[in-house]
Design an enzyme around this catalytic site. Sequence first.
Site, PDB file in Angstrom:
ATOM      1  N   LYS A 111      -4.359   7.744   1.222  1.00 12.81           N
ATOM      2  CA  LYS A 111      -4.887   7.566   2.590  1.00 12.81           C
ATOM      3  C   LYS A 111      -6.332   8.026   2.697  1.00 12.81           C
ATOM      4  O   LYS A 111      -7.117   7.461   3.458  1.00 12.81           O
ATOM      5  CB  LYS A 111      -4.011   8.307   3.603  1.00 12.81           C
ATOM      6  N   LYS A 194       2.112  -2.793   1.076  1.00 16.60           N
ATOM      7  CA  LYS A 194       3.154  -2.480   2.066  1.00 16.60           C
ATOM      8  C   LYS A 194       2.834  -3.142   3.416  1.00 16.60           C
ATOM      9  O   LYS A 194       1.670  -3.160   3.822  1.00 16.60           O
ATOM     10  CB  LYS A 194       3.196  -0.949   2.233  1.00 16.60           C
ATOM     11  N   LYS A 197       1.240  -1.015   9.954  1.00 17.94           N
ATOM     12  CA  LYS A 197       0.680  -1.195  11.305  1.00 17.94           C
ATOM     13  C   LYS A 197      -0.837  -1.269  11.269  1.00 17.94           C
ATOM     14  O   LYS A 197      -1.455  -1.931  12.088  1.00 17.94           O
ATOM     15  CB  LYS A 197       1.015   0.019  12.189  1.00 17.94           C
TER      16      LYS A 197
HETATM   17  N1  AQP Z   1       6.597  -1.717   5.015  1.00 19.59           N
HETATM   18  C1  AQP Z   1       7.590  -0.856   5.191  1.00 19.59           C
HETATM   19  N2  AQP Z   1       8.780  -1.060   4.601  1.00 19.59           N
HETATM   20  C2  AQP Z   1       9.794  -0.214   4.772  1.00 19.59           C
HETATM   21  N3  AQP Z   1       9.722   0.900   5.550  1.00 19.59           N
HETATM   22  C3  AQP Z   1       8.558   1.137   6.165  1.00 19.59           C
HETATM   23  N4  AQP Z   1       8.163   2.125   6.989  1.00 19.59           N
HETATM   24  C4  AQP Z   1       6.886   1.909   7.351  1.00 19.59           C
HETATM   25  N5  AQP Z   1       6.413   0.789   6.780  1.00 19.59           N
HETATM   26  C5  AQP Z   1       7.437   0.282   6.029  1.00 19.59           C
HETATM   27  C6  AQP Z   1       9.012   3.235   7.398  1.00 19.59           C
HETATM   28  O1  AQP Z   1       8.964   3.344   8.798  1.00 19.59           O
HETATM   29  C7  AQP Z   1       9.098   4.709   9.163  1.00 19.59           C
HETATM   30  C8  AQP Z   1       8.035   5.058  10.145  1.00 19.59           C
HETATM   31  O2  AQP Z   1       6.801   4.910   9.506  1.00 19.59           O
HETATM   32  P1  AQP Z   1       5.485   5.480  10.156  1.00 19.59           P
HETATM   33  O3  AQP Z   1       5.060   4.602  11.225  1.00 19.59           O
HETATM   34  O4  AQP Z   1       5.683   6.882  10.534  1.00 19.59           O
HETATM   35  O5  AQP Z   1       4.427   5.552   9.000  1.00 19.59           O
HETATM   36  P2  AQP Z   1       4.006   4.598   7.876  1.00 19.59           P
HETATM   37  O6  AQP Z   1       5.013   4.606   6.774  1.00 19.59           O
HETATM   38  O7  AQP Z   1       2.647   5.037   7.489  1.00 19.59           O
HETATM   39  O8  AQP Z   1       4.011   3.170   8.581  1.00 19.59           O
HETATM   40  P3  AQP Z   1       2.836   2.144   8.656  1.00 19.59           P
HETATM   41  O9  AQP Z   1       3.289   0.974   9.405  1.00 19.59           O
HETATM   42  O10 AQP Z   1       2.287   1.889   7.275  1.00 19.59           O
HETATM   43  O11 AQP Z   1       1.804   2.872   9.565  1.00 19.59           O
HETATM   44  P4  AQP Z   1       0.289   3.170   9.303  1.00 19.59           P
HETATM   45  O12 AQP Z   1      -0.324   1.843   9.073  1.00 19.59           O
HETATM   46  O13 AQP Z   1      -0.177   3.815  10.559  1.00 19.59           O
HETATM   47  O14 AQP Z   1       0.186   4.066   8.106  1.00 19.59           O
HETATM   48  C9  AQP Z   1       9.023   5.531   7.883  1.00 19.59           C
HETATM   49  O15 AQP Z   1      10.332   5.959   7.514  1.00 19.59           O
HETATM   50  C10 AQP Z   1       8.478   4.566   6.875  1.00 19.59           C
HETATM   51  O16 AQP Z   1       8.948   4.844   5.554  1.00 19.59           O
END
Ligand code: AQP
Length: 338
Positions: A111, A194, A197
């Site tokens: 990150k 991945k 968001k």
């Molecule tokens: N692509 C994914 N596939 C499976 N699981 C996912 N999760 C997130 N993206 C995927 C799971 O969703 C839960 C909440 O995630 P989060 O929003 O706290 O953080 P993240 O993993 O960082 O999600 P994003 O969408 O990638 O957000 P940003 O872009 O802000 O970093 C977690 O259990 C995660 O594993």
Amino acid sequence: MARIFSGVQPTGDLHLGNYLGAIRNWVRLQDDYECLFCIVDLHAITVWQDPKELTANTRSVAAALLAAGVDAKRHILFNQSQVPGHAELAWIFNCVARLGWLNRMTQFKEKAGKNRENASVGLYAYPNLMAADILLYKATHVPVGDDQKQHLELARDIAQKFNNDFGVDFFPMIEPLIFGAGTRVMSLRDGKAKMSKSEPSEMSRINFTDDADAIARKIQKAKTDPHPLPAAPAEFKDRPEAANLMGIYAALADADIGAVCQRFGGKQFSAFKKELAELAIAKLTPIRDEMVRLMADPAHVDGVLAAGTKRARAIAEPILAEVHDIVGLLRVCAPRKC
Ligand code: AQP
């Protein structure tokens, strides 16, 4: 009943990856565990968030969770910043965790990117806050995706060190709950990245807020390769887009990936995408419709979060007071609300 803590960041609209990798599983756990579902806004601000968007995203994530089936009457739904005990216990854990432990965290390296000197201290200490999230409630089980396994190990190390340092058996050992199919959903534009968001391209993900047309369009435009679909998972090697789309189908249909390969193997992507779009629309649009309904009444959503906050504080306060006593922090006033 064992207690679960689960968190999601309000960093944008929830998407299919959040749903299949996390939220759908949370909903399924509600019969077997006492659940705390937390919108982790303090984690979100470890990278820059526009304040107005952060507020709006917190509400929309709450609405999305409710629409997806989180039962805020039986369980607790709240946003992290409203329970100050999270930040307070995180500080204590900052003093328990070792620099060497945090230096090994791969997510910080990913990150922070190349410009590590410019990353926030919060991003670096993020795993300590995550440990505090869980242990503030003495939760014993945490549903985690692959990407969070290392942070969970660290939370276990922190609990263990705290117990050893102070000669207590206070914090429980946390157990991960790891789920099978659909744990990692990849971008529709790049099968090796991945679904996320914060990825700028809207076409890379299916959002909870997408209507049937948007879902169909995004699936139709999803990246593929020129070959017919694989007939077995063994053929996924070097075909990340096929693996991703077929994996999404299997997860949405609650089917075995092998069975999906058998059914579509040898067919063209175009025919498969049509069926995938129909399935995704059938599963996701009822959630979207309910989310739209909830978003029309923000006072109701805030009320749900306020009620959850009250219940979360009631669990956290006595635990935090005991932590103060264990650490030797002199309490000269009546226990304050945490
Ligand atoms: N692509 C994914 N596939 C499976 N699981 C996912 N999760 C997130 N993206 C995927 C799971 O969703 C839960 C909440 O995630 P989060 O929003 O706290 O953080 P993240 O993993 O960082 O999600 P994003 O969408 O990638 O957000 P940003 O872009 O802000 O970093 C977690 O259990 C995660 O594993």
